[in-house]
Structures are given as structure tokens and as C-alpha cells.
Design a protein around this motif. Structure first.
Motif, mmCIF file in Angstrom:
data_model
loop_
_atom_site.group_PDB
_atom_site.id
_atom_site.type_symbol
_atom_site.label_atom_id
_atom_site.label_comp_id
_atom_site.label_asym_id
_atom_site.label_seq_id
_atom_site.Cartn_x
_atom_site.Cartn_y
_atom_site.Cartn_z
ATOM 1 N N ALA A 8 0.845 -1.260 -0.003
ATOM 2 C CA ALA A 8 -0.038 0.162 -0.009
ATOM 3 C C ALA A 8 0.874 1.255 0.217
ATOM 4 C CB ALA A 8 -0.956 -0.037 1.422
ATOM 5 N N THR A 9 0.233 2.294 -0.428
ATOM 6 C CA THR A 9 1.157 3.659 -0.429
ATOM 7 C C THR A 9 0.081 4.755 0.192
ATOM 8 O OG1 THR A 9 0.015 4.544 -2.477
ATOM 9 C CG2 THR A 9 2.250 3.131 -2.724
ATOM 10 N N SER A 10 0.490 5.915 0.484
ATOM 11 C CA SER A 10 -0.306 6.771 1.230
ATOM 12 C C SER A 10 -1.453 7.130 0.317
ATOM 13 C CB SER A 10 0.820 7.955 1.566
ATOM 14 O OG SER A 10 1.245 8.559 0.316
ATOM 15 N N ASP A 11 -1.303 7.009 -0.998
ATOM 16 C CA ASP A 11 -2.384 7.302 -1.807
ATOM 17 C C ASP A 11 -3.502 6.368 -1.777
ATOM 18 O OD1 ASP A 11 -1.163 9.698 -2.660
ATOM 19 O OD2 ASP A 11 -0.194 8.420 -4.612
ATOM 20 N N ASP A 12 -3.194 5.134 -1.144
ATOM 21 C CA ASP A 12 -4.207 4.441 -0.786
ATOM 22 C C ASP A 12 -5.064 4.536 0.322
ATOM 23 O OD1 ASP A 12 -3.965 2.385 -2.834
ATOM 24 O OD2 ASP A 12 -1.858 1.879 -1.783
ATOM 25 N N THR A 34 -12.550 4.895 15.107
ATOM 26 C CA THR A 34 -12.450 6.206 15.578
ATOM 27 C C THR A 34 -11.226 6.995 14.501
ATOM 28 O OG1 THR A 34 -10.987 6.012 17.293
ATOM 29 C CG2 THR A 34 -13.202 6.237 17.659
ATOM 30 N N ILE A 35 -10.827 6.151 13.789
ATOM 31 C CA ILE A 35 -9.765 6.774 12.712
ATOM 32 C C ILE A 35 -10.299 7.224 11.507
ATOM 33 C CG2 ILE A 35 -7.773 5.176 13.987
ATOM 34 C CD1 ILE A 35 -8.039 3.819 11.368
ATOM 35 N N ASN A 36 -9.431 7.908 10.664
ATOM 36 C CA ASN A 36 -9.934 8.361 9.257
ATOM 37 C C ASN A 36 -8.775 8.148 8.649
ATOM 38 O OD1 ASN A 36 -7.948 10.731 9.625
ATOM 39 N ND2 ASN A 36 -9.647 11.794 10.675
ATOM 40 N N SER A 37 -8.849 8.677 7.275
ATOM 41 C CA SER A 37 -7.774 8.539 6.043
ATOM 42 C C SER A 37 -6.369 9.411 6.770
ATOM 43 C CB SER A 37 -8.234 8.602 4.699
ATOM 44 O OG SER A 37 -8.496 10.024 4.619
ATOM 45 N N GLN A 38 -6.443 10.563 7.097
ATOM 46 C CA GLN A 38 -5.561 11.085 7.442
ATOM 47 C C GLN A 38 -4.670 10.578 8.789
ATOM 48 O OE1 GLN A 38 -8.598 12.537 7.424
ATOM 49 N NE2 GLN A 38 -8.172 13.398 5.296
ATOM 50 N N VAL A 39 -5.144 9.886 9.725
ATOM 51 C CA VAL A 39 -4.833 9.061 10.711
ATOM 52 C C VAL A 39 -3.836 7.912 10.099
ATOM 53 C CG1 VAL A 39 -5.008 7.693 12.886
ATOM 54 C CG2 VAL A 39 -6.353 9.829 12.541
ATOM 55 N N LEU A 40 -4.550 7.103 9.274
ATOM 56 C CA LEU A 40 -3.919 5.891 8.645
ATOM 57 C C LEU A 40 -2.527 6.367 7.858
ATOM 58 C CD1 LEU A 40 -6.682 4.036 6.654
ATOM 59 C CD2 LEU A 40 -5.107 3.239 8.425
ATOM 60 N N LYS A 41 -2.640 7.736 7.237
ATOM 61 C CA LYS A 41 -1.664 8.076 6.228
ATOM 62 C C LYS A 41 -0.462 8.413 7.110
ATOM 63 C CE LYS A 41 -2.323 10.406 2.634
ATOM 64 N NZ LYS A 41 -2.804 11.534 1.619
ATOM 65 N N ALA A 42 -0.827 9.095 8.464
ATOM 66 C CA ALA A 42 0.407 9.541 9.322
ATOM 67 C C ALA A 42 0.885 8.124 9.964
ATOM 68 C CB ALA A 42 -0.287 10.470 10.439
ATOM 69 N N ASP A 43 -0.018 7.521 10.427
ATOM 70 C CA ASP A 43 0.597 6.294 11.151
ATOM 71 C C ASP A 43 1.200 5.224 10.386
ATOM 72 O OD1 ASP A 43 -0.449 7.302 13.623
ATOM 73 O OD2 ASP A 43 -2.406 5.912 13.682
ATOM 74 N N GLY A 44 0.617 5.026 8.996
ATOM 75 C CA GLY A 44 1.450 4.199 8.290
ATOM 76 C C GLY A 44 2.576 4.538 7.211
ATOM 77 N N PHE A 45 2.570 5.803 7.102
ATOM 78 C CA PHE A 45 3.566 6.439 6.111
ATOM 79 C C PHE A 45 4.411 7.537 6.343
ATOM 80 C CE2 PHE A 45 -0.126 4.042 4.186
ATOM 81 C CZ PHE A 45 0.514 3.207 3.344
ATOM 82 N N GLY A 46 4.316 7.716 7.775
ATOM 83 C CA GLY A 46 5.208 8.699 8.512
ATOM 84 C C GLY A 46 6.628 8.218 8.591
ATOM 85 N N LYS A 47 7.368 9.026 9.503
ATOM 86 C CA LYS A 47 8.698 8.753 9.677
ATOM 87 C C LYS A 47 8.951 7.510 10.290
ATOM 88 C CE LYS A 47 12.512 10.590 12.448
ATOM 89 N NZ LYS A 47 13.028 11.415 13.431
ATOM 90 N N ASP A 48 8.305 7.035 11.450
ATOM 91 C CA ASP A 48 8.129 5.696 11.997
ATOM 92 C C ASP A 48 6.939 5.088 11.891
ATOM 93 O OD1 ASP A 48 10.832 6.193 13.147
ATOM 94 O OD2 ASP A 48 10.146 7.605 14.514
#
Length: 172
Positions: A8-12, A34-48
Motif C-alpha cells: 500500500a502507498t499513502s495514496d491508498d 475512530t480513525i480516518n484516512s489522515q490518521v492512516l496516512k500519518a501512522d502508516g507512511f510517516g517517519k516511524d
């Protein structure tokens, strides 16, 4: 069924979020999300990144201009003091119209391949008690129910409980 399995990529994240809501609705747990796509992006495709994810999609064909995601597997790595490196499968989902066609097995097989390449010796996951098709699927692949065989129970501490636990330590 022919499908492509890819990281998956952040675009997904928008589409992943809709699939997460779909599986939550299936499990009658939609209000628990309680999460949204922005949380998914930050938690899965951020620095750590906290998690990894692979996506199954139908290839571009028959007039479709882009690939069509039909499932995903979300996982993360952990450690067992008994056995060492492990992977935890948080979620495996295939859209209803594509179930029974080998997509779930392809996703799980890819997670197993990734886990073995990382030196993992086991995969852990939970399934709902009432979800007999999922339990049968996992059993047919060789999974065993640790709840019964090892008398283990999956325990959780929610956010409010975590906060109380931290506060109680400060009061000592």
C-alpha cells in the motif's frame, strides 16, 4: 481470480479507510472506528510507521481506467518472549463479491512471505467468535486456536484505562 498484490502507498489511504469501514460494518463495529484516512496516512507512511499494509487489486481491463482495490492485509511486527520475532495480522479483508476466489489466501501468503523474510517465526491474529467462515478459512490453512489449545485470552486496555493507569503511577 487474477489479482495484483502490492504494498500500500499513502495514496491508498482513502480507499483503505472505506474498506476498514466496510469490515467494521460487517462485524457490527462501525461505531468503534475512530480513525480516518489522515490518521492512516500519518501512522502508516510517516517517519516511524506503526503498521504495514498490502493491497489486492484487480488489474486494469475491460474499460477500467485504473486498478480496482478488492482487499487488504494490515499488519505490524512484534516480539514474543517465548519465540522471538512475530508478525501480528491486524486485519485481512476481501470485498464480499471477491470472497472464495483465493484472494484472502494470496494476501495471507504474501504477509507470511514478508514475515519469514524479516526473520519472524509466527503470525498472530484474532477473529470474531461468530465468524465461522473466517475461522474455517484460517483452520484450513493450518492455524490453531490458542484460546482453546493454550487457554489464552486476548486482553485490551482502552485509552481511558491507559490514562488511569498512568495517573495511578504518578500518585504512588
Amino acid at each position: 481470480m487474477e489479482c495484483l498484490i502490492r504494498e500500500a502507498t499513502s495514496d491508498d489511504c482513502e480507499h483503505l479507510m472505506s474498506l476498514i469501514q466496510e469490515i467494521a460494518a460487517f462485524h457490527h463495529l462501525l461505531d468503534d472506528v475512530t480513525i480516518n484516512s489522515q490518521v492512516l496516512k500519518a501512522d502508516g507512511f510517516g517517519k516511524d510507521p506503526f503498521y504495514k499494509c498490502i493491497v489486492a487489486e484487480l488489474p486494469v481491463e475491460n474499460g477500467r481506467k485504473q486498478a480496482c482495490p478488492i482487499g487488504y492485509a494490515l499488519y505490524f511486527f512484534g516480539y514474543s518472549v517465548n519465540h522471538g520475532r512475530m508478525v501480528y495480522l491486524e486485519n485481512l479483508y476481501v470485498v464480499s463479491e471477491c470472497r472464495g476466489k483465493g484472494i484472502g489466501k494470496q494476501l495471507l501468503s504474501k504477509v507470511a512471505e514478508i514475515a519469514l523474510a524479516a526473520g519472524c517465526v509466527e503470525m498472530k491474529f484474532v477473529t470474531m467468535e461468530w465468524n465461522h467462515p473466517a475461522k474455517e478459512f484460517y483452520n484450513c490453512l493450518g492455524a490453531h486456536d490458542a484460546t482453546e489449545s493454550e487457554q489464552l485470552h486476548c486482553m485490551e486496555l482502552g485509552h481511558a484505562t491507559l490514562q488511569r493507569l498512568v495517573q495511578s503511577r504518578k500518585e504512588l
